[in-house]
Design a protein around this motif. Structure first.
Motif, PDB file in Angstrom:
ATOM      1  N   TYR A   4       0.838  -1.199   0.000  1.00  0.00           N
ATOM      2  CA  TYR A   4       0.000   0.000   0.000  1.00  0.00           C
ATOM      3  C   TYR A   4       0.876   1.253   0.000  1.00  0.00           C
ATOM      4  CZ  TYR A   4      -3.399   3.465   1.531  1.00  0.00           C
ATOM      5  OH  TYR A   4      -4.191   4.566   1.606  1.00  0.00           O
ATOM      6  N   SER A   6      -0.091   5.476  -0.167  1.00  0.00           N
ATOM      7  CA  SER A   6      -1.137   6.488  -0.296  1.00  0.00           C
ATOM      8  C   SER A   6      -0.503   7.805  -0.700  1.00  0.00           C
ATOM      9  CB  SER A   6      -1.912   6.621   1.004  1.00  0.00           C
ATOM     10  OG  SER A   6      -2.950   7.551   0.850  1.00  0.00           O
ATOM     11  N   GLU A  26      -1.989  -1.568  -3.498  1.00  0.00           N
ATOM     12  CA  GLU A  26      -2.961  -0.478  -3.373  1.00  0.00           C
ATOM     13  C   GLU A  26      -2.219   0.841  -3.469  1.00  0.00           C
ATOM     14  OE1 GLU A  26      -6.912   0.966  -2.466  1.00  0.00           O
ATOM     15  OE2 GLU A  26      -6.268  -1.091  -2.723  1.00  0.00           O
ATOM     16  N   HIS A  28      -2.647   5.348  -4.484  1.00  0.00           N
ATOM     17  CA  HIS A  28      -3.464   6.538  -4.678  1.00  0.00           C
ATOM     18  C   HIS A  28      -2.882   7.332  -5.828  1.00  0.00           C
ATOM     19  CE1 HIS A  28      -5.275  10.440  -3.866  1.00  0.00           C
ATOM     20  NE2 HIS A  28      -6.169   9.783  -3.145  1.00  0.00           N
ATOM     21  N   SER A  78      -6.297   4.237  -6.987  1.00  0.00           N
ATOM     22  CA  SER A  78      -7.463   4.906  -6.426  1.00  0.00           C
ATOM     23  C   SER A  78      -7.633   6.264  -7.121  1.00  0.00           C
ATOM     24  CB  SER A  78      -7.252   5.107  -4.924  1.00  0.00           C
ATOM     25  OG  SER A  78      -8.289   5.855  -4.373  1.00  0.00           O
ATOM     26  N   HIS A  98      -5.425  -5.921  -9.738  1.00  0.00           N
ATOM     27  CA  HIS A  98      -5.902  -5.129  -8.603  1.00  0.00           C
ATOM     28  C   HIS A  98      -6.470  -3.794  -9.098  1.00  0.00           C
ATOM     29  CE1 HIS A  98      -6.109  -3.851  -4.429  1.00  0.00           C
ATOM     30  NE2 HIS A  98      -5.716  -2.680  -4.862  1.00  0.00           N
ATOM     31  N   SER A 100      -7.820  -0.406  -7.275  1.00  0.00           N
ATOM     32  CA  SER A 100      -7.921   0.255  -5.970  1.00  0.00           C
ATOM     33  C   SER A 100      -9.305   0.861  -5.757  1.00  0.00           C
ATOM     34  CB  SER A 100      -6.861   1.352  -5.853  1.00  0.00           C
ATOM     35  OG  SER A 100      -5.569   0.800  -5.840  1.00  0.00           O
ATOM     36  N   ASN A 101      -9.646   1.061  -4.490  1.00  0.00           N
ATOM     37  CA  ASN A 101     -10.923   1.678  -4.130  1.00  0.00           C
ATOM     38  C   ASN A 101     -11.091   3.013  -4.837  1.00  0.00           C
ATOM     39  OD1 ASN A 101     -11.547  -0.393  -2.388  1.00  0.00           O
ATOM     40  ND2 ASN A 101     -10.732   0.650  -0.596  1.00  0.00           N
ATOM     41  N   ARG A 102     -12.293   3.276  -5.267  1.00  0.00           N
ATOM     42  CA  ARG A 102     -12.684   4.558  -5.847  1.00  0.00           C
ATOM     43  C   ARG A 102     -11.934   4.891  -7.148  1.00  0.00           C
ATOM     44  NH1 ARG A 102     -12.591   8.828  -1.255  1.00  0.00           N
ATOM     45  NH2 ARG A 102     -13.845   9.980  -2.751  1.00  0.00           N
ATOM     46  N   ASP A 105     -14.251   6.988  -9.221  1.00  0.00           N
ATOM     47  CA  ASP A 105     -15.012   7.911  -8.386  1.00  0.00           C
ATOM     48  C   ASP A 105     -15.575   9.067  -9.215  1.00  0.00           C
ATOM     49  OD1 ASP A 105     -15.927   8.380  -5.828  1.00  0.00           O
ATOM     50  OD2 ASP A 105     -14.208   9.608  -5.251  1.00  0.00           O
ATOM     51  N   TYR A 125     -16.882  -8.528 -11.003  1.00  0.00           N
ATOM     52  CA  TYR A 125     -18.084  -7.766 -11.289  1.00  0.00           C
ATOM     53  C   TYR A 125     -18.927  -8.476 -12.334  1.00  0.00           C
ATOM     54  CZ  TYR A 125     -15.141  -4.355  -8.998  1.00  0.00           C
ATOM     55  OH  TYR A 125     -14.321  -3.721  -8.113  1.00  0.00           O
TER      56      TYR A 125
END
Length: 135
Positions: A4, A6, A26, A28, A78, A98, A100-102, A105, A125
């Motif tokens: 990770y 960020s 993960e 950002h 992300s 992978h 990442s979240n959002r 967005d 999905y």
């Protein structure tokens, strides 16, 4: 092994080169946004997309309607497509392991995600979720 990252490198404006491991992790999309590397237009492709090694970081264009992530990409950051109001379709290759979240967005026009056979998106999905049609 990195798992990770960020905003660890925010406000590090002198970063000119970025070499990341080839494992999925993960991340950002804004983690290098203040750097010389990020601001160098030569590091962005014709679709206003930034890849570092085999990691997809960001698509700055808010006018792209369809996008195909490059084959060989293993991670999508992300908020990589944040606020891309025109994006309607995205194709994710089998190499992606992978997302990442959002990552998508505030993409209100996104209606279809094409996950190539074997990709994380085709495995994950397979039903309608939050109004998006995942295939």
């Amino acid at each position: 092994t990195i798992h990770y990252i960020s905003s660890a490198f925010t406000n590090c404006p002198n970063i000119e080169e970025i070499i990341l491991p080839d494992n999925k992790f993960e991340m950002h999309s804004g983690m290098f946004s203040d750097s010389v590397f990020y601001k160098n237009s030569n590091n962005w492709d014709s679709d206003s997309a930034l890849y570092i090694n085999n990691q997809f970081f960001e698509c700055k264009s808010t006018t792209v309607t369809e996008y195909t992530v490059k084959d060989g990409t293993i991670s999508i950051a992300s908020i990589a497509f944040r606020e891309n109001s025109q994006l309607t379709n995205i194709t994710i290759p089998a190499s992606v392991q992978h997302i990442s979240n959002r990552a998508f967005d505030y993409c209100p026009s996104l209606s279809t995600i094409y996950g190539e056979s074997g990709s994380i998106s085709s495995q994950r999905y397979t039903r309608t979720v939050d109004g998006y049609r995942y295939r």
